[in-house]
Motif scaffolding. Structure first.
Motif, PDB file in Angstrom:
ATOM      1  N   UNK A   1     -51.699  22.233 -32.310  1.00  0.00           N
ATOM      2  CA  UNK A   1     -52.148  23.251 -31.362  1.00  0.00           C
ATOM      3  C   UNK A   1     -52.647  24.494 -32.085  1.00  0.00           C
ATOM      4  N   UNK A   2     -51.881  24.948 -33.075  1.00  0.00           N
ATOM      5  CA  UNK A   2     -52.277  26.153 -33.799  1.00  0.00           C
ATOM      6  C   UNK A   2     -53.557  25.938 -34.600  1.00  0.00           C
TER       7      UNK A   2
ATOM      8  N   UNK B   1     -50.005  35.266 -31.138  1.00  0.00           N
ATOM      9  CA  UNK B   1     -49.527  35.266 -29.749  1.00  0.00           C
ATOM     10  C   UNK B   1     -48.989  33.897 -29.370  1.00  0.00           C
ATOM     11  N   UNK B   2     -49.750  32.869 -29.684  1.00  0.00           N
ATOM     12  CA  UNK B   2     -49.330  31.505 -29.357  1.00  0.00           C
ATOM     13  C   UNK B   2     -48.115  31.106 -30.191  1.00  0.00           C
ATOM     14  N   UNK B   3     -48.051  31.570 -31.432  1.00  0.00           N
ATOM     15  CA  UNK B   3     -46.937  31.231 -32.307  1.00  0.00           C
ATOM     16  C   UNK B   3     -45.620  31.735 -31.723  1.00  0.00           C
ATOM     17  N   UNK B   4     -45.629  32.956 -31.156  1.00  0.00           N
ATOM     18  CA  UNK B   4     -44.418  33.479 -30.545  1.00  0.00           C
ATOM     19  C   UNK B   4     -43.918  32.604 -29.418  1.00  0.00           C
TER      20      UNK B   4
ATOM     21  N   UNK C   1     -45.675  24.216 -39.782  1.00  0.00           N
ATOM     22  CA  UNK C   1     -46.730  24.361 -38.776  1.00  0.00           C
ATOM     23  C   UNK C   1     -47.705  25.466 -39.148  1.00  0.00           C
ATOM     24  N   UNK C   2     -47.201  26.586 -39.638  1.00  0.00           N
ATOM     25  CA  UNK C   2     -48.075  27.708 -40.007  1.00  0.00           C
ATOM     26  C   UNK C   2     -48.976  27.330 -41.173  1.00  0.00           C
TER      27      UNK C   2
ATOM     28  N   UNK D   1     -38.070  14.775 -42.608  1.00  0.00           N
ATOM     29  CA  UNK D   1     -38.585  14.049 -41.441  1.00  0.00           C
ATOM     30  C   UNK D   1     -38.338  14.810 -40.129  1.00  0.00           C
ATOM     31  N   UNK D   2     -37.140  15.342 -39.873  1.00  0.00           N
ATOM     32  CA  UNK D   2     -36.970  16.119 -38.641  1.00  0.00           C
ATOM     33  C   UNK D   2     -37.897  17.322 -38.557  1.00  0.00           C
ATOM     34  N   UNK D   3     -38.086  18.027 -39.669  1.00  0.00           N
ATOM     35  CA  UNK D   3     -38.943  19.213 -39.651  1.00  0.00           C
ATOM     36  C   UNK D   3     -40.391  18.846 -39.363  1.00  0.00           C
ATOM     37  N   UNK D   4     -40.882  17.774 -39.969  1.00  0.00           N
ATOM     38  CA  UNK D   4     -42.264  17.357 -39.710  1.00  0.00           C
ATOM     39  C   UNK D   4     -42.420  16.839 -38.285  1.00  0.00           C
TER      40      UNK D   4
END
Length: 319
Positions: free
Chosen positions: A199-200, A245-248, A113-114, A187-190
């Motif tokens: 969102x990020x 902030x949103x990541x936390x 995600x990051x 696949x689970x991670x994605x």
């Protein structure tokens, strides 16, 4: 570093009442829920009233609620999460067995995600209101609206069953086969990370656009610095405060979403452990899993606060 150490010490002190509150909430919810450890323990048998009374007395179920809470906290401080009434095993052993897989899935999803949000968020900001920005905004909007379990089912249908690139379920220990582990976790991670990445991406784009419109950017660009240096060294670092902030907060979503994703892909993690405990009426395992996940969420948010100070020197001065 002294400012970071002082802030960290204050936050750790404040964590004590917070963690006690979390434990109290979980304890009360489980005690007032429609679950009876006695029924689960004697499931399939026909115990006598004397056996029921003896079991409740041995496990402290007849003690007043405040006494049971104090004993519960004391057991947790000693590393004792109780005994599973189904398999008679230590709850702590079951949690420590399932937790590594959930952490692997969560942090693998977090990393994906990051990376995706930084890459596409920066591209969208640099090319704002042009074709790349418009495409990324539309795709990220779809990603925000798409639930993780639906993405998981689509991936299984097209990438696992259809294309045969990945297994549909199961888990391979990385110590046994790193390639097999990567295939079972991809696949689970994605599926877990794509809604968070969408969102990020939108938040990174907005923060980058705000920074790109500031005077210091025009000054740095006018002085002859390459745009890559200006964006990478100055703009991106200053724009990371809001996404952090949103990541936390999103880490909590990742930990909670892992419950559903692990069930879909038949991964033996914390999610599968809790679903099994809920179905079989094993409250000790349920509260052990919930407390572990809640404590992990609190600790991760503490680490995010430390990252604030590392990213922004002005916050270090304020601390």
């Amino acid at each position: 570093m002294a400012a970071i150490a002082r802030m960290l010490a204050r936050r750790i002190v404040l964590l004590v009442p917070l963690l006690l509150g979390i434990v109290l909430f979980v304890f009360l919810v489980m005690r007032f829920a429609n679950t009876d450890p006695t029924s689960a323990y004697f499931q399939g048998s026909n115990p006598t009233p004397e056996q029921l009374h003896e079991f409740r007395e041995e496990n402290g179920l007849l003690d007043p609620l405040p006494v049971r809470y104090v004993n519960f906290v004391g057991d947790l401080l000693r590393g004792d999460m109780g005994i599973s009434v189904l398999n008679r095993g230590e709850v702590l052993d079951q949690v420590t067995t399932a937790l590594p897989l959930t952490l692997q899935l969560t942090f693998m999803g977090l990393g994906i995600a990051v990376v995706l949000s930084l890459v596409f968020g920066v591209i969208a900001a640099v090319y704002r209101d042009r074709l790349p920005d418009q495409v990324i905004r539309v795709v990220s909007l779809i990603g925000v609206a798409a639930p993780g379990f639906w993405l998981a089912l689509l991936m299984i249908q097209y990438l696992a069953v259809g294309a045969g690139w990945f297994p549909t379920s199961g888990y391979v220990n990385p110590a046994d086969s790193f390639t097999g582990w990567l295939k079972t976790m991809t696949l689970p991670a994605f599926a877990l990370s794509l809604p968070v990445a969408a969102q990020l991406t939108r938040i990174v784009r907005t923060s980058m656009v705000e920074e790109l419109d500031k005077d210091y950017v025009r000054t740095a660009t006018g002085s002859g610095l390459p745009p890559v240096v200006v964006v990478g060294r100055n703009v991106l670092r200053n724009a990371l405060i809001t996404p952090l902030t949103v990541l936390g907060l999103r880490v909590g979503y990742l930990l909670g979403g892992a419950v559903v994703i692990e069930t879909i892909f038949a991964l033996p993690g914390m999610g599968s452990l809790m679903i099994t405990a809920v179905k079989n009426g094993d409250p000790a395992v349920v509260q052990g899993v919930v407390i572990t996940v809640a404590v992990g969420f609190v600790v991760v948010n503490l680490l995010i606060d430390v990252l604030y100070l590392l990213v922004n020197p002005r916050l270090r001065g304020a601390a």
